[in-house]
Design an enzyme around this catalytic site. Structure first.
Site, PDB file in Angstrom:
ATOM      1  N   GLY A  47       0.780  -1.236   0.000  1.00  9.20           N
ATOM      2  CA  GLY A  47       0.000   0.000   0.000  1.00  9.20           C
ATOM      3  C   GLY A  47       0.816   1.292   0.000  1.00  9.20           C
ATOM      4  O   GLY A  47       1.731   1.473  -0.817  1.00  9.20           O
TER       5      GLY A  47
ATOM      6  N   ASP B 199       8.683  -4.715   8.153  1.00 11.91           N
ATOM      7  CA  ASP B 199       7.273  -5.091   8.019  1.00 11.91           C
ATOM      8  C   ASP B 199       7.113  -6.471   8.652  1.00 11.91           C
ATOM      9  O   ASP B 199       8.072  -7.249   8.719  1.00 11.91           O
ATOM     10  CB  ASP B 199       6.880  -5.137   6.527  1.00 11.91           C
ATOM     11  CG  ASP B 199       5.373  -5.014   6.302  1.00 11.91           C
ATOM     12  OD1 ASP B 199       4.931  -4.000   5.738  1.00 11.91           O
ATOM     13  OD2 ASP B 199       4.625  -5.932   6.703  1.00 11.91           O
TER      14      ASP B 199
ATOM     15  N   VAL C 152       6.066  -3.444  14.816  1.00 15.33           N
ATOM     16  CA  VAL C 152       6.226  -2.101  15.405  1.00 15.33           C
ATOM     17  C   VAL C 152       5.672  -2.011  16.830  1.00 15.33           C
ATOM     18  O   VAL C 152       6.024  -1.087  17.566  1.00 15.33           O
ATOM     19  CB  VAL C 152       5.563  -0.996  14.540  1.00 15.33           C
ATOM     20  CG1 VAL C 152       6.227  -0.901  13.173  1.00 15.33           C
ATOM     21  CG2 VAL C 152       4.056  -1.184  14.428  1.00 15.33           C
TER      22      VAL C 152
ATOM     23  N   ASN D  26       4.663   4.453   9.153  1.00 15.69           N
ATOM     24  CA  ASN D  26       3.560   4.170   8.227  1.00 15.69           C
ATOM     25  C   ASN D  26       2.720   2.960   8.618  1.00 15.69           C
ATOM     26  O   ASN D  26       1.520   2.946   8.351  1.00 15.69           O
ATOM     27  CB  ASN D  26       4.133   3.976   6.811  1.00 15.69           C
ATOM     28  CG  ASN D  26       3.118   3.350   5.877  1.00 15.69           C
ATOM     29  OD1 ASN D  26       2.191   4.015   5.399  1.00 15.69           O
ATOM     30  ND2 ASN D  26       3.246   2.045   5.639  1.00 15.69           N
TER      31      ASN D  26
ATOM     32  N   ARG E 296     -15.554   3.196  13.034  1.00 19.85           N
ATOM     33  CA  ARG E 296     -14.166   2.768  13.246  1.00 19.85           C
ATOM     34  C   ARG E 296     -13.599   3.495  14.475  1.00 19.85           C
ATOM     35  O   ARG E 296     -12.681   4.317  14.366  1.00 19.85           O
ATOM     36  CB  ARG E 296     -13.316   3.065  12.002  1.00 19.85           C
ATOM     37  CG  ARG E 296     -13.520   2.091  10.833  1.00 19.85           C
ATOM     38  CD  ARG E 296     -13.123   0.690  11.176  1.00 19.85           C
ATOM     39  NE  ARG E 296     -12.887  -0.154  10.011  1.00 19.85           N
ATOM     40  CZ  ARG E 296     -12.623  -1.464  10.114  1.00 19.85           C
ATOM     41  NH1 ARG E 296     -12.603  -2.064  11.296  1.00 19.85           N
ATOM     42  NH2 ARG E 296     -12.386  -2.169   9.044  1.00 19.85           N
TER      43      ARG E 296
ATOM     44  N   TYR F  40      -9.793   2.861  15.530  1.00 15.93           N
ATOM     45  CA  TYR F  40      -8.925   3.456  14.511  1.00 15.93           C
ATOM     46  C   TYR F  40      -8.929   4.980  14.617  1.00 15.93           C
ATOM     47  O   TYR F  40      -7.868   5.623  14.614  1.00 15.93           O
ATOM     48  CB  TYR F  40      -9.393   3.011  13.125  1.00 15.93           C
ATOM     49  CG  TYR F  40      -8.525   3.486  11.983  1.00 15.93           C
ATOM     50  CD1 TYR F  40      -7.319   2.867  11.691  1.00 15.93           C
ATOM     51  CD2 TYR F  40      -8.921   4.559  11.179  1.00 15.93           C
ATOM     52  CE1 TYR F  40      -6.521   3.290  10.634  1.00 15.93           C
ATOM     53  CE2 TYR F  40      -8.135   4.991  10.117  1.00 15.93           C
ATOM     54  CZ  TYR F  40      -6.936   4.354   9.847  1.00 15.93           C
ATOM     55  OH  TYR F  40      -6.150   4.777   8.800  1.00 15.93           O
TER      56      TYR F  40
ATOM     57  N   ARG G 161     -13.783  -2.768   1.113  1.00 22.77           N
ATOM     58  CA  ARG G 161     -14.820  -1.765   0.898  1.00 22.77           C
ATOM     59  C   ARG G 161     -14.788  -1.249  -0.547  1.00 22.77           C
ATOM     60  O   ARG G 161     -15.824  -1.168  -1.208  1.00 22.77           O
ATOM     61  CB  ARG G 161     -14.586  -0.592   1.875  1.00 22.77           C
ATOM     62  CG  ARG G 161     -15.732   0.414   1.928  1.00 22.77           C
ATOM     63  CD  ARG G 161     -15.322   1.679   2.678  1.00 22.77           C
ATOM     64  NE  ARG G 161     -15.103   1.528   4.103  1.00 22.77           N
ATOM     65  CZ  ARG G 161     -16.064   1.527   5.031  1.00 22.77           C
ATOM     66  NH1 ARG G 161     -17.310   1.641   4.692  1.00 22.77           N
ATOM     67  NH2 ARG G 161     -15.754   1.408   6.313  1.00 22.77           N
TER      68      ARG G 161
HETATM   69  P1  NAD Z   1      -1.813  -1.831   4.024  1.00 20.42           P
HETATM   70  O1  NAD Z   1      -2.596  -2.808   4.823  1.00 20.42           O
HETATM   71  O2  NAD Z   1      -1.833  -1.897   2.540  1.00 20.42           O
HETATM   72  O3  NAD Z   1      -0.284  -1.869   4.489  1.00 20.42           O
HETATM   73  C1  NAD Z   1       0.083  -1.855   5.828  1.00 20.42           C
HETATM   74  C2  NAD Z   1       1.415  -2.547   5.985  1.00 20.42           C
HETATM   75  O4  NAD Z   1       1.776  -2.470   7.386  1.00 20.42           O
HETATM   76  C3  NAD Z   1       1.368  -4.032   5.615  1.00 20.42           C
HETATM   77  O5  NAD Z   1       2.475  -4.363   4.811  1.00 20.42           O
HETATM   78  C4  NAD Z   1       1.427  -4.726   6.964  1.00 20.42           C
HETATM   79  O6  NAD Z   1       2.075  -5.994   6.926  1.00 20.42           O
HETATM   80  C5  NAD Z   1       2.216  -3.742   7.801  1.00 20.42           C
HETATM   81  N1  NAD Z   1       1.991  -3.909   9.229  1.00 20.42           N
HETATM   82  C6  NAD Z   1       0.806  -4.099   9.862  1.00 20.42           C
HETATM   83  N2  NAD Z   1       1.003  -4.267  11.174  1.00 20.42           N
HETATM   84  C7  NAD Z   1       2.341  -4.184  11.386  1.00 20.42           C
HETATM   85  C8  NAD Z   1       3.164  -4.305  12.527  1.00 20.42           C
HETATM   86  N3  NAD Z   1       2.657  -4.563  13.746  1.00 20.42           N
HETATM   87  N4  NAD Z   1       4.493  -4.147  12.375  1.00 20.42           N
HETATM   88  C9  NAD Z   1       5.021  -3.932  11.154  1.00 20.42           C
HETATM   89  N5  NAD Z   1       4.297  -3.826  10.032  1.00 20.42           N
HETATM   90  C10 NAD Z   1       2.968  -3.958  10.148  1.00 20.42           C
HETATM   91  O7  NAD Z   1      -2.310  -0.411   4.557  1.00 20.42           O
HETATM   92  P2  NAD Z   1      -2.181   1.072   3.957  1.00 20.42           P
HETATM   93  O8  NAD Z   1      -3.524   1.491   3.540  1.00 20.42           O
HETATM   94  O9  NAD Z   1      -1.050   1.197   3.029  1.00 20.42           O
HETATM   95  O10 NAD Z   1      -1.878   1.862   5.312  1.00 20.42           O
HETATM   96  C11 NAD Z   1      -0.617   2.461   5.605  1.00 20.42           C
HETATM   97  C12 NAD Z   1      -0.843   3.582   6.608  1.00 20.42           C
HETATM   98  O11 NAD Z   1      -1.661   4.574   6.024  1.00 20.42           O
HETATM   99  C13 NAD Z   1      -1.560   3.136   7.881  1.00 20.42           C
HETATM  100  O12 NAD Z   1      -1.007   3.798   8.996  1.00 20.42           O
HETATM  101  C14 NAD Z   1      -2.971   3.599   7.638  1.00 20.42           C
HETATM  102  O13 NAD Z   1      -3.675   3.804   8.833  1.00 20.42           O
HETATM  103  C15 NAD Z   1      -2.716   4.870   6.889  1.00 20.42           C
HETATM  104  N6  NAD Z   1      -3.870   5.350   6.128  1.00 20.42           N
HETATM  105  C16 NAD Z   1      -4.464   4.549   5.201  1.00 20.42           C
HETATM  106  C17 NAD Z   1      -5.571   5.031   4.508  1.00 20.42           C
HETATM  107  C18 NAD Z   1      -6.285   4.197   3.493  1.00 20.42           C
HETATM  108  O14 NAD Z   1      -7.398   4.582   3.116  1.00 20.42           O
HETATM  109  N7  NAD Z   1      -5.723   3.098   3.016  1.00 20.42           N
HETATM  110  C19 NAD Z   1      -6.031   6.306   4.755  1.00 20.42           C
HETATM  111  C20 NAD Z   1      -5.391   7.095   5.703  1.00 20.42           C
HETATM  112  C21 NAD Z   1      -4.308   6.599   6.382  1.00 20.42           C
HETATM  113  C1  KPC Z   2      -9.499   7.099   5.950  1.00 17.59           C
HETATM  114  C2  KPC Z   2      -8.754   6.012   6.578  1.00 17.59           C
HETATM  115  O1  KPC Z   2      -7.750   6.245   7.243  1.00 17.59           O
HETATM  116  C3  KPC Z   2      -9.223   4.640   6.425  1.00 17.59           C
HETATM  117  S1  KPC Z   2     -10.529   4.400   7.607  1.00 17.59           S
HETATM  118  C4  KPC Z   2     -11.558   3.159   6.866  1.00 17.59           C
HETATM  119  C5  KPC Z   2     -10.918   1.842   6.793  1.00 17.59           C
HETATM  120  S2  KPC Z   2     -12.093   0.692   6.403  1.00 17.59           S
HETATM  121  O2  KPC Z   2     -13.254   0.825   7.324  1.00 17.59           O
HETATM  122  O3  KPC Z   2     -11.492  -0.618   6.590  1.00 17.59           O
HETATM  123  O4  KPC Z   2     -12.550   0.894   5.017  1.00 17.59           O
END
Ligand code: NAD
Ligand code: KPC
Length: 243
Positions: free
Chosen positions: A13, A33, A54, A80, A145, A148, A189
């Protein structure tokens, strides 16, 4: 010498896109990771990669020590890694306690432990930048959520706390607050056309973010520019919170 960035959760991601972008910007990468093989892919042949939880103090401390040993310095930390909790982690009164604790452990304890391990290195260097991927959910509540939303409010305040306490040491700290992005976290979703349309209807730009949209902002922050920017919450959400 090449600048070094440590990225947590870099296997998927937003973290994966960030690694790709920072590598193109010339950074050497340390990528941790739970998915060690994915981390190795993102770190590339000249980077350092390893299994990292982490939320676990000894895992964090040994990962950071090994990264520093291998790459010599840490200029940028990208906090991240993050999770939403499973489908039971919804509104507050039905959230299982164990699921609540897991979300807070990864999303709050994680950035705390990483920053705690990396800041002494940055203090020694007299410079560094901590970039924490929070969320718009740290500023406005994401419906259904609770854990979160709570965790991202805390992550945002952690970023501000570091900015205030370490500015005099030459260290900056900023939070990135993405709106909904299409990743493994949200695919349950967004791969459903009806649910996706509901989400996109509330975004002025009319689409969710790609991981690259967010990585683009991290790249600008990580560049050796914007020296006056610290303690900021940079929202990148297609206008979602402006509406
Ligand atoms: P993702 O699930 O695609 O990737 C997350 C990564 O973190 C995965 O590779 C997973 O293995 C790793 N991870 C999870 N738990 C871990 C742990 N305990 N230790 C080490 N690694 C761990 O998610 P993403 O959407 O790329 O999210 C990345 C960040 O962006 C998160 O902090 C998320 O909250 C934030 N974020 C995401 C969104 C969204 O809509 N996707 C929006 C806002 C913020
Ligand atoms: C905006 C954001 O950080 C993601 S919150 C919604 C995650 S989920 O309910 O799994 O679609």
């Amino acid at each position: 010498t090449r600048r070094v960035a440590l990225v947590t959760g870099g296997a998927s991601g937003i973290g994966q896109a960030t690694c790709r972008r920072l590598a193109a910007d010339g950074f050497l990468l340390a990528v941790g990771d739970l998915d060690a093989a994915g981390a190795a892919d993102s770190a590339g042949p000249d980077g350092y990669a390893g299994a990292l939880d982490v939320a676990d103090e000894s895992s964090v401390d040994s990962f950071v020590a090994a990264a520093r040993e291998r790459l010599g310095r840490i200029d940028v930390l990208v906090n991240n890694a993050g999770i939403t909790g499973d489908r039971t982690a919804t509104v507050l009164h039905t959230t299982p306690v164990a699921e609540w604790d897991k979300v807070i452990a990864v999303n709050v304890r994680g950035p705390f432990l990483l920053s705690r391990a990396v800041l002494p290195i940055m203090i020694e260097q007299g410079a560094g930048h901590v970039i924490t991927i929070a969320s718009v959910a740290g500023q406005v509540a994401f419906p259904g959520r609770s854990a979160y939303t709570t965790s991202k409010g805390a992550a945002l305040q952690l970023a501000r706390s570091i900015a205030v306490d370490y500015a005099s040491a030459g260290i900056r700290s900023n939070a990135v607050c993405p709106g909904m992005a299409h990743t493994a976290m949200t695919s349950w979703r967004l791969d459903d056309p009806v649910l996706r349309a509901e989400v996109e209807a509330r975004i002025p730009l009319g689409r969710v973010a790609s991981p690259d949209d967010v990585a683009d902002l991290v790249s600008v922050l990580a560049s050796d520019r914007l020296h006056y920017l610290t303690g900021a919450a940079l929202v990148i959400d297609g206008g979602y919170t402006a509406l």
